[in-house]
Scaffold this motif. Structure first.
Motif, short mmCIF file in Angstrom:
data_model
loop_
_atom_site.label_atom_id
_atom_site.label_comp_id
_atom_site.label_asym_id
_atom_site.label_seq_id
_atom_site.Cartn_x
_atom_site.Cartn_y
_atom_site.Cartn_z
N CYS A 83 0.87 -1.18 0.00
CA CYS A 83 0.00 0.00 0.00
C CYS A 83 0.90 1.23 0.00
N ASN A 84 1.27 1.69 -1.19
CA ASN A 84 2.33 2.69 -1.30
C ASN A 84 1.87 4.12 -1.08
N GLN A 85 0.63 4.34 -0.70
CA GLN A 85 0.20 5.70 -0.35
C GLN A 85 0.34 5.98 1.14
N LEU A 86 0.70 4.97 1.89
CA LEU A 86 0.87 5.17 3.33
C LEU A 86 2.17 5.90 3.61
N THR A 87 2.18 6.71 4.63
CA THR A 87 3.36 7.50 5.00
C THR A 87 3.76 7.18 6.44
N ASP A 88 4.79 7.90 6.89
CA ASP A 88 5.22 7.75 8.27
C ASP A 88 4.21 8.30 9.27
N ALA A 89 3.23 9.02 8.75
CA ALA A 89 2.21 9.60 9.63
C ALA A 89 1.03 8.66 9.88
N VAL A 90 1.19 7.39 9.55
CA VAL A 90 0.10 6.43 9.80
C VAL A 90 -0.26 6.46 11.28
N PRO A 91 -1.54 6.60 11.60
CA PRO A 91 -1.92 6.64 13.02
C PRO A 91 -1.66 5.31 13.70
N ARG A 92 -1.47 5.35 14.97
CA ARG A 92 -1.21 4.15 15.75
C ARG A 92 -2.17 4.06 16.92
N LYS A 93 -2.28 2.84 17.43
CA LYS A 93 -3.20 2.60 18.54
C LYS A 93 -2.63 1.48 19.40
N LYS A 94 -2.69 1.64 20.68
CA LYS A 94 -2.14 0.65 21.59
C LYS A 94 -2.86 -0.68 21.41
N GLY A 95 -2.06 -1.74 21.28
CA GLY A 95 -2.62 -3.08 21.12
C GLY A 95 -2.87 -3.49 19.69
N VAL A 96 -2.55 -2.61 18.71
CA VAL A 96 -2.80 -2.91 17.29
C VAL A 96 -1.48 -2.90 16.54
N LYS A 97 -1.23 -3.94 15.74
CA LYS A 97 -0.04 -4.01 14.90
C LYS A 97 -0.42 -3.62 13.47
N VAL A 98 0.30 -2.65 12.92
CA VAL A 98 0.16 -2.28 11.51
C VAL A 98 1.43 -2.75 10.83
N ILE A 99 1.32 -3.77 10.01
CA ILE A 99 2.48 -4.48 9.49
C ILE A 99 2.62 -4.26 7.98
N GLY A 100 3.82 -3.85 7.55
CA GLY A 100 4.11 -3.80 6.12
C GLY A 100 4.20 -2.43 5.51
N ILE A 101 4.37 -1.37 6.31
CA ILE A 101 4.47 -0.02 5.75
C ILE A 101 5.79 0.10 5.01
#
Length: 524
Positions: A501-519
């Motif tokens: 998903c090449n439109q994602l940036t370093d500003a992807v939001p984060r949330k405790k307990g959730v893994k966002v894998i593959g940026i």
């Protein structure tokens, strides 16, 4: 004295003559590094004359050690004591620390004067800084103090070769120890008996690579009351061992094997006939020896089967599916990745006879299956709650949309696990219908490869209130706002995969307990 105009006329080209600088007045670095530097003339600038005089003075004594000066400044060579200009490539003397060499002395000592300097290791900054956060691939890593029981289990796994017996530590802790030693491939014929016991009714081993045929035979003799047995990577399981299990495991009801390559059909037939009506689950992955005769024996001898997996079986074909039609109690059916792809007609015929009880269906990696199987699933599988149609490249956007619309029209309560990975033609219509039907029930969803789905339609995922794991890999319209909407609306989500998903940036939001894998920006 000539005037200015007369001087111009005196030159052949009509230009004023330029006064030539003497070598002594030059401050070029090549001149300073030369072997013989002439004495400064009357016209030499004071700094240059002072530098040459300093060279003569230092030549009589040694060079004092000191730090490397900034690029462009002068230093004395630690070998010949002559003055040279510091560059980015200046090398330190190999035997005189904190002294540095000119170009000529580098060559004399066998050092490449223009070799790229080694980069010094950059000290890691505090974890709270933005630069470090950008390097994190998995946003959330759960860390904390391990319970005392887990520390003891890790200690046991580390020194498993020295353990004489595990004693009564409970089935859960026994399984944890087994996972630890299997991870390091230390499950051997010497350590495996630690997990055997006559009163065990279930046994699961995760890496049996180092167990030979005799070890498997001993397993059956030392655990005679097993009801469920799961062995992973059991490549050395032989025909003789499986036949021995038919005699020793008189209570076995469920057998799950991964990669039993060596078992010939005689061993399968012997075990199946002996287990007979008692056998409720046979889950086999990667077995090249299972053929039509084995499948026919299975269908005839084991009418009470509720779980059947024949995944990656080389000789599985449409004739085998015809033989399986007599099984009327199947709840789980996995026919993924056969040696030759199955046909629509064979699948429809099997579902027509055995589909009424099926709850879990996996037909992945059958690339010739088309939209024709979808109405059959709707019609013959009313109890279905998990569906995997991975790598079915012939499925269309309209066909999948009609499939979920039909399920909704029949009052189907919704699917919990949906896998349509690499459905390259699946787009907005399919996703709209999927969420309309299963949005309130789906927990695990794979849309990997749905490259044509738009960002507006991806926002429908916010209606999936029970979603725990979602794969959006190669959905090209996924943005930071898509991830934010999912995190805000899906309170149970734990894993989001976003490879490609090449439109994602370093500003992807984060949330405790959730893994966002593959940026992608985190892998550069």
């Amino acid at each position: 004295m000539l005037t200015a105009s007369q001087q111009v006329e005196a030159t052949p080209s009509g230009r004023a003559p330029v006064r030539k600088r003497t070598r002594g007045a030059s401050i070029d670095s090549d001149d300073l590094d030369a072997d013989n530097i002439p004495e400064a003339g009357p016209s030499s600038p004071a700094p240059v004359a002072a530098a040459i005089q300093s060279t003569a003075v230092n030549g009589s004594g040694g060079v004092q050690p000191g730090p490397l000066k900034p690029v462009g400044e002068f230093m004395d060579c630690g070998q010949c004591t002559k003055r040279f200009t510091v560059t980015a490539y200046t090398k330190e003397h190999p035997s005189k620390p904190s002294t540095f060499l000119c170009v000529n002395c580098c060559y004399a000592l066998g050092i490449d004067p223009f070799a790229k300097p080694r980069k010094t290791a950059v000290k890691k900054k505090a974890s709270g800084k933005k630069e470090d956060r950008a390097k994190i691939i998995h946003y959330e890593e759960r860390k904390g103090v391990l319970p005392l029981g887990d520390l003891c289990i890790q200690m046991i796994g580390k020194y498993i070769e020295d353990v004489e017996q595990l004693g009564d530590i409970g089935g859960i802790n026994m399984d944890k120890v087994c996972k630890i030693i299997c991870k390091g491939r230390r499950l051997t014929t010497e350590t495996a008996p630690l997990f055997y016991a006559a009163d065990r009714d279930s046994l699961e081993m995760y890496d049996c690579t180092n167990l030979n045929s005799d070890a498997f035979i001993s397993m059956g003799k030392l655990c005679p009351n097993l009801i469920s047995l799961h062995l992973h990577l059991c490549g050395q399981l032989s025909t003789e061992a499986l036949s021995a299990w038919a005699k020793s495991l008189k209570s076995i009801k469920r057998l799950e094997l991964y990669a039993p390559f060596l078992v010939r059909k005689e061993g399968w037939i012997n075990f199946i006939k002996t287990a007979g009506k008692r056998l409720e689950g046979l889950l086999v992955t990667q077995s090249p020896r299972i053929d039509l005769e084995v499948v026919q024996t299975l269908a005839k001898s084991c009418p009470n089967l509720t779980e059947l997996r024949l995944a990656e079986v080389g000789q599985l074909n449409v004739d085998c599916l015809a033989a399986l039609r007599t099984l009327q109690k199947l709840k789980m059916l996995d026919l993924s990745s056969p040696g030759s792809t199955l046909s629509d007609e064979a699948i429809i015929g099997l579902l027509a006879s055995s589909g009424k009880t099926i709850e879990i269906l996996d037909l992945s990696d059958n690339p010739e299956l088309t939209d024709l199987i979808l109405p059959a699933i709707v019609k013959y599988c009313p109890r279905l709650h998990s569906l995997s149609l991975r790598n079915l490249v012939e499925l269309t956007d309209e066909g999948v949309a009609a499939f979920f619309q039909s399920l909704k029209a029949q009052g189907h309560e919704g699917l919990t696990h949906i896998d349509f990975e690499k459905g390259h033609d699946l787009q907005d219509k399919a996703l709209h219908a999927l969420v309309d039907h299963s949005g309130k029930t789906v927990e695990k969803l794979s849309l990997l490869g749905w490259r044509g789905v738009t960002k507006e339609t991806l926002n429908d995922l916010t209606r999936c209130s029970h979603l725990k794991e979602v794969d959006l890999g190669w959905c090209r319209d996924v943005t930071d706002f898509t991830i934010k909407d999912i995190l805000d609306s899906c309170g149970k989500v734990q894993v989001i995969r976003v490879w490609g998903c090449n439109q994602l940036t370093d500003a992807v939001p984060r949330k405790k307990g959730v893994k966002v894998i593959g940026i992608e920006t985190h892998t550069i």
